[in-house]
Design a protein around this motif. Structure first.
Motif, short mmCIF file in Angstrom:
data_model
loop_
_atom_site.label_atom_id
_atom_site.label_comp_id
_atom_site.label_asym_id
_atom_site.label_seq_id
_atom_site.Cartn_x
_atom_site.Cartn_y
_atom_site.Cartn_z
N ALA A 455 0.82 -1.22 0.00
CA ALA A 455 0.00 0.00 0.00
C ALA A 455 0.85 1.26 0.00
O ALA A 455 0.44 2.29 -0.54
CB ALA A 455 -0.94 0.00 1.21
N ALA A 480 -4.39 8.36 5.30
CA ALA A 480 -4.81 7.11 4.68
C ALA A 480 -5.60 6.25 5.67
O ALA A 480 -6.57 5.58 5.29
CB ALA A 480 -3.59 6.34 4.17
N ASP A 487 -14.18 4.12 5.01
CA ASP A 487 -14.66 3.00 4.20
C ASP A 487 -14.95 1.76 5.03
O ASP A 487 -15.32 0.71 4.48
CB ASP A 487 -13.62 2.64 3.13
N ASP A 489 -12.79 -0.15 6.48
CA ASP A 489 -11.80 -1.18 6.20
C ASP A 489 -10.85 -1.32 7.39
O ASP A 489 -10.61 -0.38 8.14
CB ASP A 489 -11.00 -0.84 4.94
N GLU A 493 -5.43 0.38 2.29
CA GLU A 493 -5.00 -0.26 1.05
C GLU A 493 -4.36 0.82 0.15
O GLU A 493 -4.33 1.99 0.50
CB GLU A 493 -6.20 -0.89 0.34
N ARG A 494 -3.90 0.38 -0.99
CA ARG A 494 -3.27 1.33 -1.92
C ARG A 494 -4.23 2.45 -2.31
O ARG A 494 -3.83 3.61 -2.44
CB ARG A 494 -2.77 0.58 -3.16
N ARG A 495 -5.50 2.11 -2.50
CA ARG A 495 -6.47 3.14 -2.91
C ARG A 495 -6.64 4.21 -1.83
O ARG A 495 -6.89 5.38 -2.13
CB ARG A 495 -7.82 2.49 -3.25
N HIS A 496 -6.51 3.82 -0.57
CA HIS A 496 -6.64 4.79 0.51
C HIS A 496 -5.44 5.74 0.52
O HIS A 496 -5.58 6.94 0.77
CB HIS A 496 -6.77 4.08 1.86
N GLU A 498 -3.69 6.52 -2.13
CA GLU A 498 -3.86 7.39 -3.29
C GLU A 498 -4.84 8.52 -2.99
O GLU A 498 -4.64 9.67 -3.39
CB GLU A 498 -4.33 6.58 -4.49
N ARG A 499 -5.92 8.20 -2.28
CA ARG A 499 -6.90 9.24 -1.92
C ARG A 499 -6.27 10.26 -0.96
O ARG A 499 -6.53 11.46 -1.05
CB ARG A 499 -8.12 8.62 -1.25
#
Length: 507
Positions: A455, A480, A487, A489, A493-496, A498-499
């Motif tokens: 991540a 993150a 979310d 979670d 994760e990687r998407r977090h 990136e956000r």
């Protein structure tokens, strides 16, 4: 022949109180009245107020030498709140009020007519008395409502010195005075504003919700009319109510600041000083009694600096230490005082002096590059490094309005999301002393708070290339974690990540 009477009072330094023993010594010498023990000028003037108030209460002071000692002498004593304690100690020494003793704290200013006037800072006074093991506080009627915010201590409200003396066993006929009440204080709470009113600003809405959930500092950078202030003013409504300990801390600061009956609040406070505010107004100070500044009055809430680049750089940089430590110690020639400063900072700024830098269409920016650099240079690198969320807020176009119509959550819906994320944080951080993601340390992020495998690849690469500092790495990971909590979670994760990086695009 000599007699001694003793009562107790509280000396305030900032929002911290120290128990003070008030000793009154009467001797058979030429009549005189002196106060020793490091009093300030206003406290030294208590002699005349006490003498006049005692005469009006039908218990005049004896024609003897009166020496009042405030101990410990090393603690500064300021203000007129010691008047009632001094008067009761003298009356106890004279035998007029035999029930007055050091086991009761007296607080209040005496008027020449014998009435007891309310004083600021009553909540930290009562808190200090309770911490010192005092079971009862005698205070002005005008302070009673405010003092009831402190549990587990008996409060006795008096309207005059006569009432206080009768309470302490004086043989006086009962009488009632017209109590002195504090002037009304306007309600400074920001009304709950509707988040759904914000349209066409999806990035700004995401930033405000993430800030509310994780307790992150925010910079909103954009041209005039883009909605920066509108977004900032909707942040307090998304925050959860204060827990009892936090509410008491806020009430103590507001009490010292003179909020009176409005000191107690269950909602996070909101402070929005004008950009002409001085460093002392922002961090606290004063020439006599040290008062909390805006950063302390906003503790557990939001400090909003609109037009942040119009503040002098030295004023903004004065916030760096309190933002990191959560407390501010104000030093002056007459002493120092510590105030809490655990607030969320929200900055709103234009991108250049004319406000049009980076805008597409419309009026072009007329500022030369050096002017833009000087303008944004007022936000120093160390200050920006402490801000987790830095987003550019563009002007809203009709296309953005149509694309975003009906997608912005209501305040109630966003607040429920924030509360759910906060509850996950509290559960995960139980036992650490932290309650929000913005408070966790870098060591926790690299041990117990590790993200999912792979991540952090983007951040690690930036760290290796020198485009990201270690503090910046920590800031992104805290954000993150907030994205993951929103979310629901278990780990970022990687998407977090990136956000989180997407919310750090400005400057």
């Amino acid at each position: 022949m000599s007699d001694i009477g003793r009562t107790s009072a509280v000396a305030l330094v900032g929002v911290q109180g120290s128990l003070v023993e008030v000793e009154a010594h009467l001797t058979s010498q030429l009549p005189a009245f002196s106060i020793i023990g490091l009093p300030d000028t206003s406290l030294g003037e208590a002699r005349e107020r006490v003498r006049s108030a005692a005469a009006m209460a039908d218990c005049p002071l004896p024609a003897r030498r009166i020496t009042v000692n405030l101990t410990p002498a090393s603690v500064p004593k300021r203000g007129s709140g010691f008047d009632l304690a001094i008067a009761m100690a003298v009356l106890a020494a004279a035998g007029t009020a035999p029930g007055a003793d050091r086991g009761v704290v007296y607080v209040g200013e005496l008027g020449l007519d014998g009435r007891v006037r309310p004083v600021p800072g009553i909540i930290p006074v009562v808190l200090a008395a309770r911490a010192a093991g005092i079971e009862r506080v005698v205070l002005p009627v005008g302070n009673l409502t405010e003092a009831r915010a402190v549990p587990d201590i008996a409060l006795t409200a008096v309207d005059s010195l006569r009432s206080a003396a009768i309470d302490a066993g004086a043989d006086l006929p009962a009488g009632f005075a017209d109590p002195v009440l504090p002037p009304p204080v306007p309600d400074d709470a920001l009304p709950s504003l509707e988040l759904a009113d914000v349209v066409g600003n999806a990035i700004g809405v995401r930033a405000v919700i993430a800030a509310a959930a994780g307790g992150h500092h925010v910079l909103l950078l954009g041209p005039p009319g883009a909605g920066k202030t509108m977004l900032a003013e909707r942040l307090p409504a998304l925050l959860p109510d204060l827990d009892p300990d936090a509410a008491l801390e806020v009430a103590a600061v507001r009490s010292v600041a003179g909020h009176g009956e409005r000191s107690w609040t269950a909602r996070p406070p909101w402070e929005a000083p004008h950009h002409s505010a001085s460093a002392a107004a922002l961090i606290g100070g004063g020439t006599g009694q040290l008062r909390p500044g805006a950063v302390s009055r906003a503790t557990r809430g939001v400090l909003f600096l609109d037009e942040a680049t119009e503040f002098p750089r030295a004023v903004l940089d004065a916030l760096r230490q309190p933002l990191e430590a959560g407390r501010i110690t104000v030093h002056r020639a007459g002493g120092s005082a510590e105030f809490p400063a655990r607030c969320q900072l929200v900055l709103a700024a234009n991108p250049c002096p004319c406000g049009n830098a980076g805008s597409t269409g419309g009026t072009a920016c007329s500022c030369v590059p050096s002017a833009v650099r000087r303008y944004l240079g007022r936000l120093s690198g160390p200050l920006l490094d402490r801000i987790d969320i830095r987003v550019a807020v563009p002007r809203v176009t009709t296309g953005m309005l149509r694309a975003d119509e009906g997608t912005t959550p209501t305040t109630d819906a966003a607040r429920r999301t924030v509360l759910a994320a906060r509850s996950r944080m509290v559960e995960r951080l139980r036992g650490t002393g932290w309650t929000r993601n913005a408070e966790v340390t870098g060591s926790w992020l690299r041990e117990d708070g590790r993200a999912a495998a792979g991540a952090t690849d983007l951040l690690d690469r930036g760290l290796d290339l020198g485009t990201l500092t270690m503090r910046g790495w920590d800031r992104v990971m805290r954000l993150a974690w907030t994205m993951a909590d929103l979310d629901a979670d278990d780990r970022p994760e990687r998407r977090h990540v990136e956000r989180a990086l997407a919310l750090r695009t400005a400057l």
